[in-house]
Design a protein around this motif. Structure first.
Motif, mmCIF file in Angstrom:
data_model
loop_
_atom_site.group_PDB
_atom_site.id
_atom_site.type_symbol
_atom_site.label_atom_id
_atom_site.label_comp_id
_atom_site.label_asym_id
_atom_site.label_seq_id
_atom_site.Cartn_x
_atom_site.Cartn_y
_atom_site.Cartn_z
ATOM 1 N N ILE A 204 0.846 -1.203 0.000
ATOM 2 C CA ILE A 204 0.000 0.000 0.000
ATOM 3 C C ILE A 204 0.877 1.248 0.000
ATOM 4 C CG2 ILE A 204 -1.746 1.320 1.258
ATOM 5 C CD1 ILE A 204 -2.837 -1.340 2.319
ATOM 6 N N ALA A 205 1.922 1.232 0.812
ATOM 7 C CA ALA A 205 2.834 2.382 0.848
ATOM 8 C C ALA A 205 3.535 2.556 -0.493
ATOM 9 C CB ALA A 205 3.853 2.197 1.968
ATOM 10 N N MET A 206 3.950 1.453 -1.127
ATOM 11 C CA MET A 206 4.632 1.544 -2.416
ATOM 12 C C MET A 206 3.695 2.092 -3.484
ATOM 13 S SD MET A 206 7.435 1.194 -4.106
ATOM 14 C CE MET A 206 8.471 0.178 -3.044
ATOM 15 N N ARG A 207 2.471 1.579 -3.511
ATOM 16 C CA ARG A 207 1.483 2.050 -4.491
ATOM 17 C C ARG A 207 1.186 3.529 -4.285
ATOM 18 N NH1 ARG A 207 -2.182 -1.570 -3.494
ATOM 19 N NH2 ARG A 207 -3.462 -0.377 -2.037
ATOM 20 N N ALA A 229 0.341 14.713 1.712
ATOM 21 C CA ALA A 229 -0.277 14.636 3.041
ATOM 22 C C ALA A 229 -1.421 13.623 3.056
ATOM 23 C CB ALA A 229 -0.782 16.009 3.463
ATOM 24 N N ALA A 230 -2.217 13.625 1.993
ATOM 25 C CA ALA A 230 -3.318 12.668 1.907
ATOM 26 C C ALA A 230 -2.789 11.239 1.814
ATOM 27 C CB ALA A 230 -4.199 12.985 0.695
ATOM 28 N N PHE A 236 -0.666 5.702 6.974
ATOM 29 C CA PHE A 236 -0.559 5.647 8.432
ATOM 30 C C PHE A 236 -1.652 4.782 9.053
ATOM 31 C CE2 PHE A 236 -0.445 7.143 12.826
ATOM 32 C CZ PHE A 236 0.926 7.213 13.047
ATOM 33 N N GLN A 237 -2.739 4.586 8.328
ATOM 34 C CA GLN A 237 -3.851 3.791 8.849
ATOM 35 C C GLN A 237 -3.698 2.296 8.601
ATOM 36 O OE1 GLN A 237 -7.843 5.626 7.935
ATOM 37 N NE2 GLN A 237 -6.589 7.104 6.832
ATOM 38 N N GLU A 243 3.090 -2.716 11.640
ATOM 39 C CA GLU A 243 4.100 -3.766 11.616
ATOM 40 C C GLU A 243 5.488 -3.175 11.399
ATOM 41 O OE1 GLU A 243 6.298 -7.372 11.230
ATOM 42 O OE2 GLU A 243 4.538 -6.723 12.364
ATOM 43 N N GLY A 244 5.602 -2.224 10.479
ATOM 44 C CA GLY A 244 6.897 -1.619 10.201
ATOM 45 C C GLY A 244 7.475 -0.892 11.397
ATOM 46 N N MET A 245 6.639 -0.122 12.077
ATOM 47 C CA MET A 245 7.118 0.624 13.239
ATOM 48 C C MET A 245 7.436 -0.295 14.412
ATOM 49 S SD MET A 245 4.891 4.154 13.216
ATOM 50 C CE MET A 245 5.155 5.359 11.919
ATOM 51 N N ASN A 246 6.573 -1.306 14.637
ATOM 52 C CA ASN A 246 6.843 -2.256 15.721
ATOM 53 C C ASN A 246 8.116 -3.042 15.467
ATOM 54 O OD1 ASN A 246 4.609 -1.620 17.308
ATOM 55 N ND2 ASN A 246 3.274 -3.064 16.242
#
Length: 259
Positions: A204-207, A229-230, A236-237, A243-246
């Motif tokens: 999702i982040a890559m897309r 920003a959007a 972020f949701q 998972e990445g931050m943890n």
């Protein structure tokens, strides 16, 4: 997916698409149709996360459009072929998945235009690049005049377009026309290494990242910042963000699920 002029190999969430019209892989109407069809199917396949585009053999990535098809076309026929090329190239550029061009030989005219539609470009040290159209009494018609200047700047773009002369791999690297130059025998492996690294990223982040970068290139700064920003809010949701931050805090390798 069976095609006359494309070979497709899928492994480790990466699709390797090879244009196979030896010896120099020229683009004709059927290749454009096959590219558009295959890319549409690869885009819809959730098991594929990255696409590599290359040409068969050692001589050429793609040595331009097929002049044997073009030479007898009238204006209406040429416009139809041109429409097919622009449609296929725009589709590749707008895919939600990263596309890597592995440039194994010459990339001329339409071949260079095809490479410019990809997100990243790795080339062999033997690769050569040119827009030779001016020497044929025409100009590029598949987006080359527009995409090249966004990558190398207008002054250099005009030099390449006006003179139509060939440049080598090292100059292409210096101009940021390609991202990396490798020995010929290492090209495909280098592209696969990059592709597998990208395939492991959160989808999702890559897309979202690709969409924001591509769209932002064509709008004013404030509009681009609003889109960023959007996109940041969307990513972020996601569960992958958590998972990445943890994983970072816990000092372990993240396991992304695309949610």
């Amino acid at each position: 997916m069976n095609y006359e002029f494309l070979q497709i190999e899928i492994k480790n969430k990466v699709a390797l698409v090879t244009i196979n019209r030896p010896p120099v892989n020229p683009l004709n109407s059927q290749v454009f149709q096959e590219l558009a069809n295959s890319m549409t199917l690869l885009e819809a396949n959730k098991d594929i996360r990255v696409i590599i585009l290359t040409g068969s053999g050692e001589k050429a990535f793609v040595a331009g459009a097929d002049l044997h098809e073009m030479i007898d076309l009238n204006v209406a026929g040429m416009l139809e072929m041109n429409k097919a090329s622009r449609s296929a190239f725009s589709l590749i550029e707008q895919l939600s998945k990263p596309v890597i061009a592995a440039i194994n030989g010459v990339a001329l005219g339409g071949g260079l235009e095809l490479a410019l539609c990809c997100d990243l470009r790795i080339c062999s040290e033997k690769a050569r690049f040119a827009f030779p159209e001016i020497g044929l009494g025409i100009i590029p018609g598949g987006g080359g005049t527009q995409r090249i200047q966004k990558i190398v700047g207008q002054g250099v773009a005009k030099e390449l377009l006006y003179f139509g002369e060939m440049i080598g791999a090292e100059r292409a690297l210096a101009l940021h026309l390609v991202n990396k130059v490798v020995p010929a025998e290492e090209l495909l492996q280098a592209a696969k290494d990059w592709a597998e690294k990208l395939a492991a990223k959160p989808t999702i982040a890559m897309r979202t990242l690709k969409s924001v970068v591509n769209t932002g290139a064509n709008v004013d700064l404030e509009s681009g910042l609003s889109m960023e920003a959007a996109g940041f809010a969307v990513t972020f949701q996601t569960d992958d963000r958590k998972e990445g931050m943890n994983a970072f805090v816990e000092k372990r390798k993240p396991v992304y699920k695309g949610t």
